[in-house]
Design a protein around this motif. Structure first.
Motif, PDB file in Angstrom:
ATOM      1  N   THR A 211      69.112  67.135  40.338  1.00 15.25           N
ATOM      2  CA  THR A 211      69.341  68.580  40.489  1.00 15.25           C
ATOM      3  C   THR A 211      69.254  69.095  41.926  1.00 15.25           C
ATOM      4  N   VAL A 212      68.153  68.778  42.623  1.00 16.02           N
ATOM      5  CA  VAL A 212      67.941  69.298  43.981  1.00 16.02           C
ATOM      6  C   VAL A 212      69.105  68.945  44.918  1.00 16.02           C
ATOM      7  N   PRO A 213      69.551  67.673  44.981  1.00 18.41           N
ATOM      8  CA  PRO A 213      70.665  67.357  45.895  1.00 18.41           C
ATOM      9  C   PRO A 213      71.951  68.126  45.569  1.00 18.41           C
ATOM     10  N   GLU A 214      72.264  68.223  44.273  1.00 20.11           N
ATOM     11  CA  GLU A 214      73.498  68.914  43.883  1.00 20.11           C
ATOM     12  C   GLU A 214      73.447  70.397  44.263  1.00 20.11           C
ATOM     13  N   VAL A 215      72.287  71.005  44.063  1.00 21.61           N
ATOM     14  CA  VAL A 215      72.155  72.434  44.372  1.00 21.61           C
ATOM     15  C   VAL A 215      72.237  72.669  45.880  1.00 21.61           C
ATOM     16  N   ILE A 216      71.621  71.796  46.669  1.00 19.26           N
ATOM     17  CA  ILE A 216      71.701  71.928  48.131  1.00 19.26           C
ATOM     18  C   ILE A 216      73.167  71.899  48.584  1.00 19.26           C
ATOM     19  N   VAL A 217      73.916  70.936  48.072  1.00 16.84           N
ATOM     20  CA  VAL A 217      75.316  70.787  48.486  1.00 16.84           C
ATOM     21  C   VAL A 217      76.168  71.942  47.954  1.00 16.84           C
ATOM     22  N   ALA A 218      75.895  72.400  46.746  1.00 19.17           N
ATOM     23  CA  ALA A 218      76.619  73.557  46.215  1.00 19.17           C
ATOM     24  C   ALA A 218      76.371  74.798  47.077  1.00 19.17           C
ATOM     25  N   ARG A 219      75.121  74.997  47.482  1.00 14.71           N
ATOM     26  CA  ARG A 219      74.808  76.149  48.335  1.00 14.71           C
ATOM     27  C   ARG A 219      75.420  75.981  49.730  1.00 14.71           C
ATOM     28  N   HIS A 220      75.521  74.738  50.196  1.00  7.25           N
ATOM     29  CA  HIS A 220      76.159  74.476  51.492  1.00  7.25           C
ATOM     30  C   HIS A 220      77.584  75.013  51.511  1.00  7.25           C
ATOM     31  N   MET A 221      78.210  74.999  50.332  1.00  8.50           N
ATOM     32  CA  MET A 221      79.591  75.475  50.224  1.00  8.50           C
ATOM     33  C   MET A 221      79.675  76.853  49.582  1.00  8.50           C
ATOM     34  N   ASP A 222      78.535  77.548  49.569  1.00 13.43           N
ATOM     35  CA  ASP A 222      78.472  78.936  49.111  1.00 13.43           C
ATOM     36  C   ASP A 222      78.855  79.096  47.643  1.00 13.43           C
ATOM     37  N   MET A 223      78.440  78.126  46.816  1.00 15.89           N
ATOM     38  CA  MET A 223      78.638  78.225  45.377  1.00 15.89           C
ATOM     39  C   MET A 223      77.374  78.797  44.743  1.00 15.89           C
ATOM     40  N   GLU A 224      77.570  79.611  43.727  1.00 12.02           N
ATOM     41  CA  GLU A 224      76.441  80.225  43.028  1.00 12.02           C
ATOM     42  C   GLU A 224      75.877  79.223  42.030  1.00 12.02           C
ATOM     43  N   CYS A 225      74.540  79.099  41.947  1.00  8.23           N
ATOM     44  CA  CYS A 225      73.922  78.063  41.124  1.00  8.23           C
ATOM     45  C   CYS A 225      72.964  78.637  40.083  1.00  8.23           C
ATOM     46  N   PHE A 226      72.982  78.004  38.908  1.00  7.70           N
ATOM     47  CA  PHE A 226      72.010  78.289  37.855  1.00  7.70           C
ATOM     48  C   PHE A 226      71.487  76.956  37.347  1.00  7.70           C
ATOM     49  N   GLY A 227      70.163  76.843  37.213  1.00  4.94           N
ATOM     50  CA  GLY A 227      69.568  75.594  36.757  1.00  4.94           C
ATOM     51  C   GLY A 227      68.641  75.797  35.572  1.00  4.94           C
ATOM     52  N   VAL A 228      68.696  74.861  34.631  1.00  3.04           N
ATOM     53  CA  VAL A 228      67.810  74.913  33.462  1.00  3.04           C
ATOM     54  C   VAL A 228      67.252  73.525  33.199  1.00  3.04           C
ATOM     55  N   SER A 229      65.971  73.488  32.840  1.00  2.16           N
ATOM     56  CA  SER A 229      65.280  72.218  32.633  1.00  2.16           C
ATOM     57  C   SER A 229      64.648  72.203  31.249  1.00  2.16           C
ATOM     58  N   VAL A 230      64.710  71.056  30.577  1.00  2.00           N
ATOM     59  CA  VAL A 230      64.019  70.874  29.305  1.00  2.00           C
ATOM     60  C   VAL A 230      62.764  70.035  29.560  1.00  2.00           C
ATOM     61  N   ILE A 231      61.620  70.538  29.139  1.00  2.00           N
ATOM     62  CA  ILE A 231      60.365  69.804  29.317  1.00  2.00           C
ATOM     63  C   ILE A 231      60.279  68.715  28.251  1.00  2.00           C
ATOM     64  N   THR A 232      60.310  67.469  28.700  1.00  2.00           N
ATOM     65  CA  THR A 232      60.346  66.346  27.755  1.00  2.00           C
ATOM     66  C   THR A 232      59.025  65.582  27.679  1.00  2.00           C
ATOM     67  N   ASP A 233      58.111  65.862  28.606  1.00  2.00           N
ATOM     68  CA  ASP A 233      56.774  65.272  28.561  1.00  2.00           C
ATOM     69  C   ASP A 233      55.858  66.133  29.412  1.00  2.00           C
ATOM     70  N   MET A 234      54.554  66.001  29.188  1.00  2.00           N
ATOM     71  CA  MET A 234      53.579  66.806  29.919  1.00  2.00           C
ATOM     72  C   MET A 234      52.567  65.893  30.601  1.00  2.00           C
ATOM     73  N   GLY A 235      52.104  66.327  31.781  1.00  2.00           N
ATOM     74  CA  GLY A 235      51.079  65.569  32.485  1.00  2.00           C
ATOM     75  C   GLY A 235      50.251  66.476  33.365  1.00  2.00           C
ATOM     76  N   ASP A 236      48.963  66.177  33.462  1.00  2.00           N
ATOM     77  CA  ASP A 236      48.101  66.864  34.416  1.00  2.00           C
ATOM     78  C   ASP A 236      47.108  65.848  34.962  1.00  2.00           C
ATOM     79  N   GLU A 237      46.127  66.334  35.710  1.00  2.00           N
ATOM     80  CA  GLU A 237      45.224  65.394  36.388  1.00  2.00           C
ATOM     81  C   GLU A 237      44.296  64.654  35.433  1.00  2.00           C
ATOM     82  N   ASP A 238      44.199  65.130  34.164  1.00  2.00           N
ATOM     83  CA  ASP A 238      43.279  64.510  33.220  1.00  2.00           C
ATOM     84  C   ASP A 238      43.976  63.694  32.144  1.00  2.00           C
TER      85      ASP A 238
END
Length: 270
Positions: A211-238
């Motif tokens: 996602t990050v690389p594609e969005v950087i390049v899209a913004r480089h060319m002045d394209m409008e971006c929308f991103g959505v993520s599905v949480i498929t697993d959870m993790g924390d320090e414990d």
């Protein structure tokens, strides 16, 4: 790069009579979105000059052209990742091509690990910002001014207008959504407990490998971006979910109908 992009665009235009407005990049387990498209043309990646070929399970490997409502779209059924061995320029090459096919709006989806304690597996997160922790940058090297500026302003990588419209759509369709900051790491390993802790300390709500690389390049060319993520697993320090790629796909597929409805209605309305 400029010549390669123009060669690829010329090839695609020779095969189709179509001028898309939206580009859609589908993540793990979300390839079924193409069922919502009134398909007019399909071009396998391996037939397109200069195009990489996806090697990851759950990423099929074709450009799908068609309509959603009255909007003309092209969807990448399968994306490319830095961890597959491609350079960042190869990973983002299709985004460059999209721009010169006439696209000015990009929708990206992904599966990610959650670190925000308010998230749970299956949650849909609208990406409001990102943190780039990948070891290579897609704009490194000589800048091609015909694509965009040397020093890119990233104050609004994800369109606030599109985010606002998506939240309106989610409310109307009674789809529960969260929002958050996506942190991009190289992969392909899932994160350790300490890496999840790092993501949280740095201000990330979720973490993934795309996602990050594609969005950087899209913004480089002045394209409008929308991103959505599905949480498929959870993790924390414990604690950390025991997770495999198969489980990631399963969790993403469970949330897929809601993501599909959200993206489809956003495209129709925006």
């Amino acid at each position: 790069m400029w010549e390669k992009v123009q060669e690829t665009v010329s090839y695609i235009q020779s095969k189709i009579n179509f001028a898309p407005e939206y580009g859609i990049i589908l993540g793990s387990g979300l390839g079924g979105f193409t069922d919502d498209i009134e398909i007019e043309f399909t071009l396998p990646y391996n037939e397109i000059p200069n195009f990489p070929v996806s090697t990851v399970e759950g990423h099929k490997g074709a450009l799908v052209f068609g309509t959603i409502g009255t909007k003309k779209v092209v969807a990448m059924q399968g994306r490319f990742h830095f961890y597959e061995g491609y350079s960042m320029k190869e990973v983002t090459f299709p985004v460059r091509v999209m721009k010169y096919l006439g696209i000015n709006k990009v929708v990206v989806s992904n599966a990610s690990g959650g670190v925000n304690p308010n998230y749970k597996v299956g949650d849909i997160v609208i990406i409001k910002d990102h943190i780039n922790m990948m070891p290579e940058h897609p704009l490194r090297g000589r800048n091609e001014e015909r694509f965009g500026p040397r020093f890119l302003n990233m104050s609004e990588p994800y369109s606030k207008k599109m985010i606002g419209k998506a939240k309106e759509v989610a409310s109307d369709l009674q789809i529960e959504v969260k929002d958050g900051v996506y942190l991009g790491l190289q992969g392909p390993t899932f994160e350790t407990l300490s890496e999840y802790r790092m993501v949280k300390i740095l201000g990330g709500d979720c973490v993934g490998m795309s996602t990050v690389p594609e969005v950087i390049v899209a913004r480089h060319m002045d394209m409008e971006c929308f991103g959505v993520s599905v949480i498929t697993d959870m993790g924390d320090e414990d604690n950390i979910d025991e997770v495999s790629h198969a489980e990631v796909l399963k969790a993403a597929e469970k949330a897929e109908p809601h993501v599909r409805n959200l993206i489809k209605e956003l495209i129709i309305r925006y």
